[in-house]
Design a protein around this motif. Structure first.
Motif, PDB file in Angstrom:
ATOM      1  N   ASP C 124      52.539 -16.569 128.914  1.00 22.48           N
ATOM      2  CA  ASP C 124      54.093 -15.594 128.127  1.00 22.48           C
ATOM      3  C   ASP C 124      54.669 -15.656 127.111  1.00 22.48           C
ATOM      4  N   ILE C 125      54.082 -15.968 126.378  1.00 24.91           N
ATOM      5  CA  ILE C 125      53.655 -16.112 124.570  1.00 24.91           C
ATOM      6  C   ILE C 125      52.494 -16.123 123.750  1.00 24.91           C
ATOM      7  N   GLY C 126      52.766 -14.745 123.329  1.00 24.18           N
ATOM      8  CA  GLY C 126      51.129 -14.087 123.005  1.00 24.18           C
ATOM      9  C   GLY C 126      50.939 -14.913 121.801  1.00 24.18           C
ATOM     10  N   GLN C 127      49.404 -14.552 121.470  1.00 22.36           N
ATOM     11  CA  GLN C 127      48.952 -15.347 119.941  1.00 22.36           C
ATOM     12  C   GLN C 127      47.355 -14.445 119.857  1.00 22.36           C
ATOM     13  N   PRO C 128      47.372 -13.322 119.069  1.00 26.50           N
ATOM     14  CA  PRO C 128      45.797 -12.833 118.742  1.00 26.50           C
ATOM     15  C   PRO C 128      44.674 -13.768 119.338  1.00 26.50           C
ATOM     16  N   GLY C 129      44.101 -12.991 119.865  1.00 26.72           N
ATOM     17  CA  GLY C 129      42.877 -13.771 120.044  1.00 26.72           C
ATOM     18  C   GLY C 129      42.782 -14.615 121.605  1.00 26.72           C
ATOM     19  N   TRP C 130      43.876 -14.051 122.363  1.00 27.64           N
ATOM     20  CA  TRP C 130      44.283 -15.497 123.518  1.00 27.64           C
ATOM     21  C   TRP C 130      44.671 -13.615 124.716  1.00 27.64           C
ATOM     22  N   TYR C 131      44.400 -13.920 125.978  1.00 29.61           N
ATOM     23  CA  TYR C 131      44.389 -13.141 127.437  1.00 29.61           C
ATOM     24  C   TYR C 131      45.668 -13.270 126.953  1.00 29.61           C
ATOM     25  N   PHE C 132      46.372 -12.604 127.160  1.00 27.21           N
ATOM     26  CA  PHE C 132      48.267 -12.860 127.187  1.00 27.21           C
ATOM     27  C   PHE C 132      48.360 -12.703 128.838  1.00 27.21           C
ATOM     28  N   LEU C 133      49.095 -13.422 129.480  1.00 28.17           N
ATOM     29  CA  LEU C 133      49.337 -13.174 130.747  1.00 28.17           C
ATOM     30  C   LEU C 133      50.246 -14.052 131.342  1.00 28.17           C
ATOM     31  N   GLY C 134      51.748 -13.600 131.777  1.00 29.21           N
ATOM     32  CA  GLY C 134      52.790 -13.298 131.799  1.00 29.21           C
ATOM     33  C   GLY C 134      53.430 -12.268 131.823  1.00 29.21           C
ATOM     34  N   ILE C 135      55.200 -12.366 131.809  1.00 33.65           N
ATOM     35  CA  ILE C 135      56.754 -10.667 131.926  1.00 33.65           C
ATOM     36  C   ILE C 135      56.437 -11.361 130.036  1.00 33.65           C
ATOM     37  N   ASP C 136      56.140  -9.661 130.047  1.00 36.34           N
ATOM     38  CA  ASP C 136      56.824  -9.156 129.093  1.00 36.34           C
ATOM     39  C   ASP C 136      58.446  -9.335 129.387  1.00 36.34           C
ATOM     40  N   ASN C 137      58.851 -10.599 127.869  1.00 36.06           N
ATOM     41  CA  ASN C 137      59.671 -11.279 127.824  1.00 36.06           C
ATOM     42  C   ASN C 137      60.843 -10.825 127.396  1.00 36.06           C
ATOM     43  N   LEU C 138      60.993  -9.264 126.600  1.00 38.39           N
ATOM     44  CA  LEU C 138      61.225  -8.789 126.086  1.00 38.39           C
ATOM     45  C   LEU C 138      61.959  -7.211 127.522  1.00 38.39           C
ATOM     46  N   ALA C 139      60.798  -7.599 128.424  1.00 41.07           N
ATOM     47  CA  ALA C 139      61.252  -6.530 129.467  1.00 41.07           C
ATOM     48  C   ALA C 139      61.924  -7.702 129.836  1.00 41.07           C
ATOM     49  N   ALA C 140      61.922  -8.500 130.973  1.00 42.51           N
ATOM     50  CA  ALA C 140      62.828  -9.320 131.215  1.00 42.51           C
ATOM     51  C   ALA C 140      63.870 -10.015 131.099  1.00 42.51           C
ATOM     52  N   GLY C 141      64.010 -10.146 129.493  1.00 40.79           N
ATOM     53  CA  GLY C 141      65.090 -10.050 129.147  1.00 40.79           C
ATOM     54  C   GLY C 141      66.086  -8.701 129.153  1.00 40.79           C
ATOM     55  N   GLU C 142      65.733  -7.574 129.368  1.00 41.32           N
ATOM     56  CA  GLU C 142      66.719  -5.958 129.039  1.00 41.32           C
ATOM     57  C   GLU C 142      66.536  -6.543 130.653  1.00 41.32           C
ATOM     58  N   ALA C 143      65.836  -6.497 131.398  1.00 42.36           N
ATOM     59  CA  ALA C 143      66.542  -6.125 133.234  1.00 42.36           C
ATOM     60  C   ALA C 143      67.151  -6.989 133.626  1.00 42.36           C
TER      61      ALA C 143
END
Lengths: 333, 336, 351, 269
Positions: C124-143
């Motif tokens: 859920d929380i992006g960090q350069p160099g780490w595989y991102f797995l999860g929801i797009d928090n912004l998209a979830a918020g908007e939904a």
């Protein structure tokens, strides 16, 4: 006299009578002035402050903190220094009352059992203090850590049924004020009378003010330690029922939210941390004042982020002013 | 008139171990070692593992040692945890404005000294109860740290509660190690030893112990008690300030949770080590170090075992009680 | 000088222990065995079950593959998260699943793990160099915001008296995206809600904190009776809803949460009209897609943003009525174990 | 060693045959706290090698007088003389520096410190080594030796100088406090109720020590309620009543009845 001075000298927590030396009334008056100043300033800033809604909001703020502070004050008064583990009975009773409700228990046995089981925490504390002779501050720090962890293990999810009387208690009104306020009011009156006029109450003060003298005059320190820690836990347990009524999802970690504010309320009310002096009416006003602060801050347009800052500053200023006044009268006399 | 004897009647058992509960703690360390050996195996004593323990002991040790001044002087400073957080916040936020880092650090420590000064004025000047005052300071500064963190200038994470400021030089310094000994720990340990010398062998040490042990007696002996108490509060807040800056180096940010509850864990460890937060004049730095070490060692065991961390608090709370109880059995201070 | 000699003997003893005992042995698993390490988020509730209780899905997956498994807990505390990073390095983990609710220390953790060449999957929380797995928090918020917006439009014709935005600023960017996203989503349906009606406050994702804070805001706005509530999670919006109930029966509340913690199962608050589920407890089922490739020695190419994720979990907005059929997270995890080929989204998200 | 009695050849009312100057003199000192006149024109002279007892009922002004002598509080009016020269104490430290030591009723020992540390608190001896001295390192060996010296001189037995004083009996603590006073007060030692709270045996121990102090040629002044002890140890008695110093009697010329009568007002001064 000499016993007293010697006791004071031995402890770094010099007992200080808050505001105008001897009189509790002076103390209460000063706190009232403080409270009304805050209310007055908020009302001048925004006349909406003097509304029934604000009153209710403040009263709701007082409910849990107030009951917990009474339990804490009992410990402080009896010379038990501080009980840092009161969050444990708070959450324990909250969770138990929910579980018992879900099992279909009726109200009275539910209340009695969930609160009494919390009393065990106090008995454990007292056991360590009285039998193993460990300092209460260390004991309750330890049981607070351990108890908090145990609660997380025992109750990961306690959800209050929104249809239950528990949830209803949290939003209902009796005699025109929130029902959840009455436990605090009743406890305040009860404790005030108990401490002022009953023999056990006076002995609690004696045990707190001078354990040596109390022991010499035949009061069983052990019995009073057990009793005060037990009752403090019971009182925190009652706060736990209110907590369950307010908080449909009880989270064990939330219990510690109240630890510092309740100590602040007790200190602000003028309870001496060395034990033996304090007034429960003053505690009521102190809780009321501290509960008004966050509401007033919102009226002044400040983020709730600022709330702890102001609470801390108020505590420091109040304690310092009082100490300054006491010091002056002492040097004069 | 029998009063002077009464306190003695109350505690019949006398202190046998004037040197603090060192032996009790050593016994604790041996027990934990054996348990670790059983659970983790010899790897529990590996350099890798020792590094882990010491690396996270360093800053609490530094904070604890600075704070032990105020404990010894009988004016417990509960606000150290908040001061660590505040110092980190001030340092990190100033650093986001690209000020000189030394200046930032100086200002951060100065901020803490300022609040330490307020503590001192209230406690020493107005004679207010130290627990009450520093408790208020704890609450106030925790709030202030959060407010300060809001003013950060870094664009990377706009809504973090903490302030992200990764400072390479500082990070390298805080993470540097000599074999398995982190430099920060070496520094903290050296400081502990110097402190032991100061407390046990110098005039200032004697005076601070005297003021904490018995204020009236110290004043009558002509000691400048107020000044000693005031300085001890300044020292503890200054130490917390320095540690806050170093924490930013270690973590690459200030965080609003930094230092939360630290006062309790540090003081719990110091109490295991023989200090008292209720009366001054007792305890020594070596004991304090051992107290902190035993806690760190024990947490490390729990970490290595991969235990459900919810049990960690249960164990730690129990450990605190057991060690203090064992010490009482050996003649440590009893309550009533 | 009894006292002195005692102290010094203690020092001597310790130095001996320090010199003799350390061996170069490491605390890592046997060589050659793949070791999966999971850093749990912390406090239950704000970060779901992955908070405190461990990750049964990851554990079962590792066991099935014959991997070593090791778990630490970040306790939603920055200092602990950094300490755990050191622990993970010394444990010689082959791969790390990182769930850290204090993103301000992620750069430091990333530096440590990168130095040890340990690949990281972040939830859920992006960090350069780490595989991102999860929801797009912004998209979830908007939904969630859109769903709430529809209710607000239907019921109040897009004219709420007050919109309470219950923040948990401690969760950092996640909070900004989720609660901010909800406002954005709501404005998509009801564009004319003035900024002055939106009150942001700190609820810490906790009923016990959000409730009194919201109560005070309601007191300061006594004429506002139609209240819409958005927040970082369900607890963060239930608190304000209850605050309104406490202050009077004349309040009308529409609350829409995130994370679905309080919408599933029994005892759902009647004012909680819906929530967005991510099925966080089932994330690790997705993680094995990446982990298996890492274990094979052919790691997938770096995708480290929510907009360019390694695995994207779809947010699942659920109304209170729909949620009646969704069990609580523990039951869901148990059912996932019975249907290993499916994901929780497929199992439970209403079509 | 001279017998204690041989040195008593001076009297307040008569010029000393050796025309000795009193170590300390208070002349018509008064002190009031708010409306309370604690001390009204009290006077006394203290000579070396003499023990003077101050007696009086509660509230007679004994403590206030004692505090003025020890420099703890300053008189409103009146004159203080030290070895014939007028002095004004702003702080107790000035009195300490002149060699005036006070042993307070509640002993003023620090429970958490050892006997040696207590003896030297506030006056620690620094190491002779200039380097260590620069770092203010104390010389425990020297201090222990000194303490041992003064204790044996006064015949005080204490289990160990390195143990905290908390374990000591009341008599041992009192003796230790007197020994400390003796070590630094080379002129005058002021004792506030030295035998209160002590048993018969311990009192005797303390009185012996006071006797030894007198033999060393110091002036001693003590407040006591115990007439038996007063007559056992003192050379002269100052009776105070209602804030005034009403009479000074040579102990050998007086009797318990007379002193008690003066205290209660039954006998006019």
């Amino acid at each position: 006299m000499s016993i007293n001075s010697n006791e004071q000298r031995r402890s770094p927590l010099y007992p200080r009578r808050i505001f105008f030396g001897t009189g509790d009334s002076g103390n209460i008056l000063a706190l009232l002035i403080l409270w009304f100043t805050l209310i007055g300033a908020s009302a001048i800033n925004n006349s909406l402050f003097l509304s029934k809604t604000t009153f209710n909001a403040v009263v709701f703020n007082m409910c849990i903190l107030g009951v917990l502070a009474i339990g804490q004050a009992l410990i402080v008064l009896s010379g038990g220094i501080l009980d840092l583990s009161l969050a444990v009975p708070l959450i324990l009773t909250g969770c138990l009352s929910v579980i018992f409700y879900d099992r279909g228990w009726s109200t009275l046995p539910l209340l009695i059992f969930s609160v009494l089981i919390s009393g065990i925490v106090g008995l454990i504390n007292a056991f360590f203090i009285v039998v193993l002779k460990i300092n209460p501050l260390i004991v309750t720090l330890g049981t607070g850590f351990a108890g908090g962890g145990l609660l997380l293990i025992l109750f990961d999810r306690a959800m209050v049924n929104p249809e239950s009387w528990i949830a209803n208690f949290g939003i209902s009104y009796s005699l025109g004020v929130p029902s959840a306020w009455w436990p605090m009011v009743l406890f305040t009156i009860f404790m005030h009378i108990l401490i002022k006029y009953s023999r056990p109450g006076r002995r609690v003060v004696a045990v707190g003010g001078n354990p040596v003298a109390a022991k010499v005059s035949g009061i069983s320190l052990k019995r009073y330690r057990f009793a005060t820690f037990f009752f403090a836990s019971i009182i925190a347990g009652v706060a736990g029922v209110i907590f369950a009524a307010f908080t449909p999802e009880i989270r064990p970690s939330s219990g510690t939210l109240y630890t510092l504010p309740m100590i602040a309320a007790v200190v602000l009310a003028g309870f001496s941390l060395a034990g033996g002096s304090g007034n429960f009416l003053a505690l009521f006003i102190s809780v009321g004042f501290l509960s008004t602060v966050p509401t007033a801050l919102v009226f002044f347009g400040l983020e709730s982020l600022w709330e702890p800052f102001f609470q801390g500053v108020i505590l420091i200023v109040a304690v310092s002013l009082d100490a300054l006044r006491t010091k002056k009268t002492v040097t004069k006399g | 008139m029998t009063a002077t004897l009464a306190p003695q009647q109350l505690s019949k058992k006398r202190t046998k171990n004037a040197g603090g509960p060192s032996v009790t703690i050593l016994a604790g360390i041996v027990i934990i070692s054996l348990v670790s050996l059983q659970g983790v195996g010899f790897a529990a004593f590996s350099t890798d593992n020792l590094f882990l323990i010491l690396n996270y002991l360093a800053l609490p040790l530094l904070i604890g040692m600075f704070a032990s001044f105020s404990l010894l002087a009988g004016v417990v400073d509960l606000s150290i945890g908040s001061m660590v957080g505040l110092s980190a916040a001030v340092f990190a936020v100033l650093a986001t404005y690209e000020l000189n880092l030394w200046l930032c650090a100086f200002l951060a420590v100065l901020t803490c000294l300022f609040f330490g000064c307020l503590n001192g004025i209230a406690i020493v000047g107005f004679n207010a109860n130290p627990i009450a005052v520093t408790l208020g300071m704890l609450v106030a500064l925790r709030g202030l740290a959060r407010v300060v963190n809001k003013y950060d200038n870094s664009a990377t994470l706009s809504s973090t509660d903490g302030t992200v400021i990764f400072i390479d030089g500082l990070n390298t310094f805080t993470e540097a190690s000599f074999s398995f000994l982190p430099w920060l720990f070496v520094i903290a340990l050296a400081f502990t030893l110097v402190l032991q010398l100061i407390i046990s062998k110098t005039r200032y040490g004697r005076h601070i112990k005297a003021v904490g042990g018995d204020l009236t007696a110290a004043v009558r002996a002509g000691l400048p008690a107020s000044r000693i108490k005031f300085t001890s509060l300044l020292i503890s807040s200054g130490g917390a300030g320095i540690a806050g800056v170093l924490f930013v180096g270690k973590m690459g940010s200030s965080s609003s949770t930094l230092g939360t509850g630290m006062e309790f864990t540090v003081y719990a460890a110091l109490m295991i080590g023989g200090y008292s937060i209720l009366r001054g004049g007792v305890g020594n730095p070596i004991g304090g170090f051992l107290g902190l070490f035993v806690i760190a060692y024990f947490s490390n065991y729990i970490d290595n075992m991969g235990f459900d961390t919810r049990f960690a608090d249960v164990f730690l709370g129990t450990l605190l009680l057991v060690i203090v109880y064992l010490d009482i059995r050996r003649g440590g201070e009893e309550f009533e | 000088m009894q006292k002195k000699s005692k102290s010094w003997s203690v020092i001597a003893l310790l130095s001996v222990v320090a010199l003799v005992l350390p061996t170069t042995q490491s605390i890592a698993a046997p060589k050659g065995k793949f070791k999966l390490c999971v850093a749990l988020g912390g406090i239950a509730g704000i970060l779901g079950t992955l908070g405190t209780e461990g990750d049964p899905v990851a554990k079962a997956g590792a066991k099935k593959r014959g991997w070593a498994y090791y778990e630490v807990n970040n306790k939603l505390d920055a200092q602990t998260a950094v300490k755990n990073a050191d622990l993970l390095v010394r444990q010689k983990c082959s791969a790390v699943i990182m769930f850290n609710g204090r993103p301000e220390v992620n750069p430091t953790i990333a530096k440590k793990l990168a130095k040890a060449k340990i690949p990281v999957i972040t939830y859920d929380i992006g960090q350069p160099g780490w595989y991102f797995l999860g929801i797009d928090n912004l998209a979830a918020g908007e939904a969630g915001g859109e769903a709430l917006g529809k209710l607000v439009k239907e019921k109040w014709n897009c004219q709420p008296d007050l919109v309470l935005q219950s923040q948990a600023s401690g969760a950092g960017i996640v909070d900004a995206m989720r609660t901010g996203g909800m406002i954005t989503g709501m404005k998509k349906i009801c564009p004319d809600i003035p900024a002055s009606k939106i009150k942001i406050f700190e609820g810490n994702g906790e009923i016990a904190v959000a409730q009194p804070a919201a109560r005070d805001i309601l007191a300061a706005n006594p004429t506002a009776k139609k209240i819409a509530v958005v927040g970082i999670n369900d607890a963060g919006v239930v608190g304000p809803a209850l605050a309104a109930r406490q202050l009077g029966s004349d309040y009308d509340v529409l609350a829409w949460g995130q994370d679905g913690n309080l919408i599933a199962g029994d005892n759902v608050n009647p004012d909680l009209k819906g929530s967005v589920l991510y099925f966080l407890e089932g994330y690790s089922a997705y993680a094995f897609e990446v982990l298996d490739q890492i274990a094979k020695g052919t790691p997938p190419k770096m995708q480290d943003k929510a907009t360019n994720p390694a695995v994207l979990v779809k947010p699942c907005p659920v109304s209170a009525a729909q949620a009646k059929n969704i069990p609580i997270d523990k039951v869901r995890v148990a059912n996932l174990a019975k249907n290993p080929s499916k994901t929780l989204y497929a199992l439970y998200c209403p079509k | 060693m001279a017998s204690p009695n041989t040195s008593i050849d001076s009297n307040e009312n008569l010029p000393s045959s050796l025309s000795r100057v009193p170590v300390m003199e208070a002349i018509n000192v008064s002190k009031s706290f708010g409306a309370v006149n604690a001390l009204i024109e009290a006077s006394t002279s203290l000579y070396s090698g003499e023990v003077k007892a101050i007696v009086g009922d509660n509230g007679a002004g004994k403590s206030t007088f004692l505090k003025i002598l020890s420099g703890l509080i300053q008189p409103d009016t009146g004159e203080m003389r030290f070895e014939g020269n007028p002095v004004k104490f702003e702080a107790p430290i000035q009195a300490l520096n002149l060699g005036i030591q006070t042993v307070y009723q509640d002993l003023a020992l620090i429970d958490t410190m050892t006997a040696t540390q207590n003896v030297f608190v506030g006056r620690e001896k620094l190491s002779p080594n200039p380097l260590l001295r620069a770092f203010r390192i104390v010389d425990d060996k020297e201090m222990t030796a000194n303490a041992m010296g003064v204790l044996s001189e006064l015949g005080i037995k204490i289990p160990s100088l390195k143990e905290t004083v908390r374990k000591m009996s009341g008599g041992q603590r009192q003796c230790l406090a007197i020994a400390r006073a003796m070590l630094f007060g080379h002129k005058l030692i002021i004792l506030d109720e030295p035998t209160a709270a002590l048993g018969v045996h311990e009192s005797a121990q303390v009185l012996t020590v006071i006797n030894k102090v007198r033999e060393k040629g110091l002036a001693v002044v003590l407040v006591s309620h115990n007439m038996q002890h007063v007559f056992e140890i003192s050379d002269s008695v100052l009776v105070m009543r209602l804030g005034k110093s009403i009479a000074t009697k040579r102990t050998e010329d007086s009797s318990t009845q007379e002193i008690v009568g003066l205290i209660t007002g039954a006998i006019a001064p």
